[in-house]
Design an enzyme around this catalytic site. Sequence first.
Site, short mmCIF file in Angstrom:
data_model
loop_
_atom_site.label_atom_id
_atom_site.label_comp_id
_atom_site.label_asym_id
_atom_site.label_seq_id
_atom_site.Cartn_x
_atom_site.Cartn_y
_atom_site.Cartn_z
N THR A 1 0.81 -1.22 0.00
CA THR A 1 0.00 0.00 0.00
C THR A 1 0.84 1.27 0.00
OG1 THR A 1 -0.20 -0.34 2.40
CG2 THR A 1 -2.07 -1.00 1.02
N ASN B 1 -14.42 -7.57 -1.90
CA ASN B 1 -13.54 -8.44 -2.66
C ASN B 1 -14.27 -9.57 -3.37
OD1 ASN B 1 -10.85 -7.31 -1.94
ND2 ASN B 1 -11.53 -7.82 0.13
N LYS C 1 -39.95 5.24 -23.91
CA LYS C 1 -38.50 5.39 -24.12
C LYS C 1 -38.27 6.65 -24.96
CE LYS C 1 -36.33 4.06 -27.48
NZ LYS C 1 -35.74 4.69 -28.70
N HIS D 1 -52.94 2.12 -20.35
CA HIS D 1 -52.80 0.66 -20.38
C HIS D 1 -52.04 0.18 -21.61
CE1 HIS D 1 -56.65 1.29 -18.22
NE2 HIS D 1 -57.06 1.85 -19.33
#
EC number: 2.7.7.23
Length: 448
Positions: free
Chosen positions: A84, A230, A337, A349
């Site tokens: 590190t 992880n 969309k 509907h």
Amino acid sequence: MTARSSLTIVLAAGEGTRMRSSLPKVLHPIAGESMLAHVLAAAPQGDGAAIAVVIGPGHDAVEKEAKRLCPDVAIFVQRERLGTAHAVLAAREAIARGADDLLVAFGDTPLITAETFARLRAALAQGAALAVLGFRAVDPTGYGRLLLDGSKLVAIREHADASEAERAITLCNAGVMAMDGRRALAILDKIGNTNSKGEYYLVDAVAIARSQGLDAVVIETSEDEVRGINTKAQLAQAEAAMQARLRQAAMDAGVTLIAPETVYLAADTTFGRDVTIEPFVVIGPGVSIGDGAVVHSFSHVVQSKLGSNTLLGPFARLRPGTSLGDGAKIGNFVEAKAAVLEPGVKVNHLSYIGDAHVGAHSNIGAGTITCNYDGFNKHKTRIGEGAFIGTNTSLVAPINIGARAYIGSGSVITRDVPDDALALERSPQTTKEGAAARFRNAKLRQTK
């Protein structure tokens, strides 16, 4: 008082092999954003705040994501994985600029908060040379223990090297650290690799700082906030923790979540006042929901805007680029969309509204389909204000339906319709008196 400058170094060089994925670990999403995005969002921002990300060789996707999120980010590559401290020193060029505060964070801890970074920096402002983030572990096995002398941090003892008494300590090292930026290189360059793995460990900075007569302190936070990821199982746990945080924030802001545990939000979801979300709703990235809106059960919304007093669902889907004007209604089994629905539009509907602009107060009947794709390109449908589209209608784009026009049920409309016109397109009905009885009798005779 002059504001303190900062440098946040985010370590994101890990391969994440235990994720068993071709996607780099820090790019896995939590609440609609990459883990890296969450960490960078929590880092100090604004004037005097710099960010550096340390990546591994060939991690072009991580670099691209970092630059998308922070155009001014500095990217450094850790060529070898030697610990590190070695990773932090990959950003030596940035550290050498001498920011007041140096923060070291990890790209796989997406639950870290801006408040925690602020508390670490406050410790530096009060005179500490080093502030280490710690947490009380439910099961401390495997974690480095934080050893205190009063309020001062004297050492970080790795689990394997800890005595029995030290292993009983539940205050553990989270890895996140703040350091006096003016002294950072003097400390980091002293870290050696005399250990079983031959690596340079950032935790050794504590002992080095103390050997230089400098103070180190611990700032505590919750275990959840610093939980590293992880594996996919840990990813799911982090998602659950983030969702709990987002739901609580939404309810604190006045949103009614009828069954909070069933609602999924994105990190950037915004709400107006008096919004109600029913059970089993999924809200993806890029969604804003206006005052008084109601989202009914089993709806899915991504990159869309819901105006004030809109109604959505149940079982509705809004895909990217959809905007519902104030008071608009999208009902059950409707998908939209890239569609703009002006105020007061009703699509109650069983319809598909794609690549469309629907004028105010129009009514779209059940089973209406905007036929927007010809196999090669998408085309636009424009419906004027106050239009009435009858049930089971296909609108073959590109097409314009005029204001206040009526489209008869069952029509396939392929040509523009003027304002105030009535358009019908269907075969004439044929009725044959008694034919059904004759057909039925013939079939009955065949079965005898």
